[in-house]
Design a protein around this motif. Structure first.
Motif, short mmCIF file in Angstrom:
data_model
loop_
_atom_site.label_atom_id
_atom_site.label_comp_id
_atom_site.label_asym_id
_atom_site.label_seq_id
_atom_site.Cartn_x
_atom_site.Cartn_y
_atom_site.Cartn_z
N LEU A 23 0.84 -1.20 0.00
CA LEU A 23 0.00 0.00 0.00
C LEU A 23 0.88 1.25 0.00
CD1 LEU A 23 -2.63 -1.03 2.71
CD2 LEU A 23 -3.13 -0.51 0.32
N GLY A 24 1.85 1.26 0.91
CA GLY A 24 2.68 2.46 1.09
C GLY A 24 3.49 2.81 -0.14
N ALA A 25 4.03 1.78 -0.80
CA ALA A 25 4.91 2.05 -1.94
C ALA A 25 4.14 2.63 -3.12
CB ALA A 25 5.62 0.76 -2.37
N GLY A 127 27.73 3.79 -2.57
CA GLY A 127 26.93 4.98 -2.82
C GLY A 127 25.46 4.66 -3.01
N ARG A 128 25.05 3.45 -2.64
CA ARG A 128 23.64 3.08 -2.74
C ARG A 128 22.92 3.47 -1.46
NH1 ARG A 128 22.76 3.01 -7.72
NH2 ARG A 128 24.54 4.38 -7.46
N ILE A 129 21.61 3.68 -1.57
CA ILE A 129 20.82 3.97 -0.38
C ILE A 129 20.51 2.68 0.33
CG2 ILE A 129 18.57 4.78 0.45
CD1 ILE A 129 18.53 6.59 -2.12
N CYS A 130 20.79 2.63 1.63
CA CYS A 130 20.26 1.55 2.45
C CYS A 130 19.39 2.21 3.51
CB CYS A 130 21.37 0.72 3.08
SG CYS A 130 20.66 -0.62 4.08
N ALA A 131 18.08 2.15 3.29
CA ALA A 131 17.14 2.72 4.26
C ALA A 131 16.65 1.61 5.18
CB ALA A 131 15.97 3.35 3.52
N ASN A 325 5.17 7.61 3.39
CA ASN A 325 6.06 8.78 3.46
C ASN A 325 7.53 8.38 3.39
OD1 ASN A 325 4.05 10.70 3.49
ND2 ASN A 325 3.69 10.36 5.69
N ILE A 326 7.85 7.20 3.90
CA ILE A 326 9.23 6.70 3.74
C ILE A 326 9.47 6.46 2.24
CG2 ILE A 326 10.86 4.85 4.35
CD1 ILE A 326 9.94 6.42 6.85
N TYR A 327 8.48 5.83 1.58
CA TYR A 327 8.61 5.58 0.13
C TYR A 327 8.65 6.89 -0.66
CZ TYR A 327 8.20 0.53 0.57
OH TYR A 327 8.45 -0.79 0.86
N LYS A 328 7.88 7.86 -0.22
CA LYS A 328 7.87 9.15 -0.94
C LYS A 328 9.25 9.83 -0.85
CE LYS A 328 5.03 13.33 -1.11
NZ LYS A 328 3.99 14.10 -0.39
N ASP A 329 9.84 9.77 0.33
CA ASP A 329 11.21 10.32 0.50
C ASP A 329 12.18 9.59 -0.42
OD1 ASP A 329 10.21 11.81 2.59
OD2 ASP A 329 11.26 10.72 4.16
N LEU A 330 12.09 8.25 -0.40
CA LEU A 330 13.03 7.47 -1.20
C LEU A 330 12.85 7.73 -2.69
CD1 LEU A 330 12.88 4.15 0.85
CD2 LEU A 330 14.90 5.59 0.52
N PRO A 343 17.83 16.80 -4.39
CA PRO A 343 16.51 16.41 -3.88
C PRO A 343 15.91 17.48 -2.96
CG PRO A 343 18.25 15.00 -2.95
CD PRO A 343 18.92 15.97 -3.86
N ASP A 344 14.60 17.45 -2.83
CA ASP A 344 13.91 18.32 -1.88
C ASP A 344 14.46 18.03 -0.47
OD1 ASP A 344 12.14 19.44 -0.10
OD2 ASP A 344 10.33 18.63 -1.06
N PRO A 345 14.99 19.04 0.22
CA PRO A 345 15.57 18.78 1.55
C PRO A 345 14.55 18.20 2.53
CG PRO A 345 15.78 21.12 0.96
CD PRO A 345 15.09 20.45 -0.18
N ALA A 346 13.28 18.50 2.34
CA ALA A 346 12.24 17.96 3.24
C ALA A 346 12.06 16.45 3.06
CB ALA A 346 10.92 18.68 3.04
N ALA A 347 12.68 15.88 2.00
CA ALA A 347 12.58 14.43 1.79
C ALA A 347 13.72 13.69 2.47
CB ALA A 347 12.60 14.12 0.29
N ASP A 348 14.59 14.43 3.12
CA ASP A 348 15.79 13.80 3.68
C ASP A 348 15.52 13.26 5.09
OD1 ASP A 348 18.40 13.01 3.90
OD2 ASP A 348 19.13 14.98 4.51
N LEU A 349 14.43 12.57 5.25
CA LEU A 349 14.04 12.15 6.61
C LEU A 349 13.96 10.64 6.79
CD1 LEU A 349 11.23 14.75 7.45
CD2 LEU A 349 13.55 14.66 8.36
N PHE A 350 14.20 9.88 5.73
CA PHE A 350 14.05 8.42 5.88
C PHE A 350 15.21 7.85 6.71
CE2 PHE A 350 16.36 9.20 1.96
CZ PHE A 350 17.44 8.34 2.05
#
Ligand code: NAI
Length: 385
Positions: A23-25, A127-131, A325-330, A343-350
């Motif tokens: 659902l979230g993704a 340099g990959r994202i690991c959330a 919202n985690i998916y939206k940031d990613l 990126p939008d700085p407000a997305a830097d929260l994951f």
């Protein structure tokens, strides 16, 4: 923004957390669900994937097959979610990072501190994202609490009180049920049960909101059901690197409690209270004034809160939308990288691998402190000392 390709490992039919990820993704139309290895039983996983709409050649029987299949594709997944049982997270996450995929790993990220350090190092190297899915930090009002603390509304934070206490493993007559028993079996769960399962959500949320990391802790761990080796209840005292003190209670025998994640933050100039079961209201008491109720979606909230709110004020938003919202940031960060823009700085929260590692160091410190009658221990991973 072009739609990104998303895949998941685990989260098969009947799993607890799979549906919330799906659902979230997809709720914002930022990701298409295109690949998966959803079940530990290959045929059941392939079949369920196809029923969920995956193409037959991308509904894989296991994660190695998925890695092999996706690696070669021009339209390979941009992000893979790992939602399998805990002991498999490290191996799967490491393999996908090595092949250059971005990963969202369920918590706990690893079983040991050393594995956590390896994942952090690998994410930095590739340099990959690991959330890491501390998904409850996706709630709009949790992000608003963080913004209020950061902009100084509370003044210096003196005390943070976090709880994650439920009552779903309280029935002694049901303790031998296999779905419950494995959680308290050291061979499968590792060195901690309740703190590693739920306590780390509360601890991560406390750190996220106050912007401080835990430095030291002292734990009282209890197995309320005598048949259990690992703890089903823990009270942890905390000291953070910015000077705040903390109290954390986590339990699985708290009959009458349901989800039970709550956070209170007390500063020099006011106090905040939020509970996961009523996530659309935040209670704010400025020093010397009256108690105020802040509603999700109201005007004048922080940009972080606005960005993570979808439904009009007065209509409840719940947990899958926090995950969204985690998916939206990613999606924002991955799309920005692809387009070569900032990126939008407000997305830097994951939450990131560093957070997953800090949790693992805290889990080990809680277990060791609990065994040693509550002595204070360093709670930081060696890498961050
Ligand atoms: P579950 O036992 O309900 O489901 C696990 C799923 O993974 C099943 O469909 C199973 O077939 C599949 N699976 C197992 N091994 C696999 C493998 N090697 N390859 C592919 N699929 C495999 O477990 P649940 O409760 O959904 O938990 C999964 C993870 O999510 C755990 O790490 C748990 O800690 C975490 N979790 C996180 C939550 C959060 O709020 N962030 C909430 C609940 C769980």
């Amino acid at each position: 923004m072009a739609v990104l390709n998303w895949g998941m490992i685990g989260g098969g039919e009947g799993s607890q957390i799979g549906p919330a990820h799906r659902l979230g993704a997809r709720v914002d139309g930022l990701f298409d669900f295109v690949a998966g290895a959803l079940d530990h039983r290959p045929e059941a996983g392939r079949d369920y994937g196809r029923r969920l709409g995956l193409a037959a050649d991308r509904s894989y029987g296991d994660w190695r097959e998925m890695l092999e299949g996706e690696r070669a594709r021009a339209d390979r997944v941009d992000l893979v979610t790992v939602a399998t049982p805990n002991a498999t997270h490290f191996e799967i996450t490491r393999a996908f990072l090595k092949e250059g995929f971005h990963v969202l790993c369920e918590k706990p990220m690893t079983m040991t501190v050393e594995e956590g350090e390896e994942i952090v190092a690998l994410a930095r190297e590739t340099g990959r994202i690991c959330a890491v899915n501390y998904g409850y930090t996706g709630y709009s009002l949790v992000r608003h609490m963080r913004a209020m603390v950061a902009r100084g509304d509370l003044g210096r934070v003196r005390m943070v009180v976090a709880e994650f206490a439920h009552g779903h493993h309280a029935d002694a007559a049901d303790a031998d049920n296999p779905r419950v028993r494995w959680r308290y079996d050291p061979a499968q769960a590792g060195i901690s049960a309740q703190f590693a399962d739920c306590g780390i959500h509360a601890l991560h949320m406390a750190s996220f909101v106050i912007g401080q990391q835990v430095e030291r802790l002292a734990a009282d761990t209890v197995s309320c059901l005598p048949s259990r080796v690992l703890e089903d209840d823990a009270q942890v005292n905390l000291r953070f690197d910015g000077g705040a003190a903390g109290r954390l209670w986590t339990s699985s025998i708290a009959i009458g409690r349901q989800h039970g994640l709550t956070l209170q933050v007390f500063g020099e100039k006011g106090g905040l209270r939020w509970a996961q079961e009523q996530p659309n209201q935040l209670y704010w008491m400025p020093l010397g004034e009256r108690l105020q109720v802040i509603e999700r979606g109201e005007a004048g909230l922080s940009p972080e809160a606005d960005r993570s709110s979808r439904v009009t004020i007065g209509h409840a938003e719940g947990m899958p939308l926090a995950f969204a919202n985690i998916y939206k940031d990613l999606a924002e960060v991955i799309a920005a990288r692809k387009a070569g823009r900032t990126p939008d700085p407000a997305a830097d929260l994951f939450p990131r691998a560093e957070d997953g590692l800090r949790s693992m160091a805290a889990v080990h410190a809680v277990a060791a402190s609990g065994k040693a009658q509550g002595v204070w221990l360093d709670a930081r991973p060696p890498m961050f000392r």
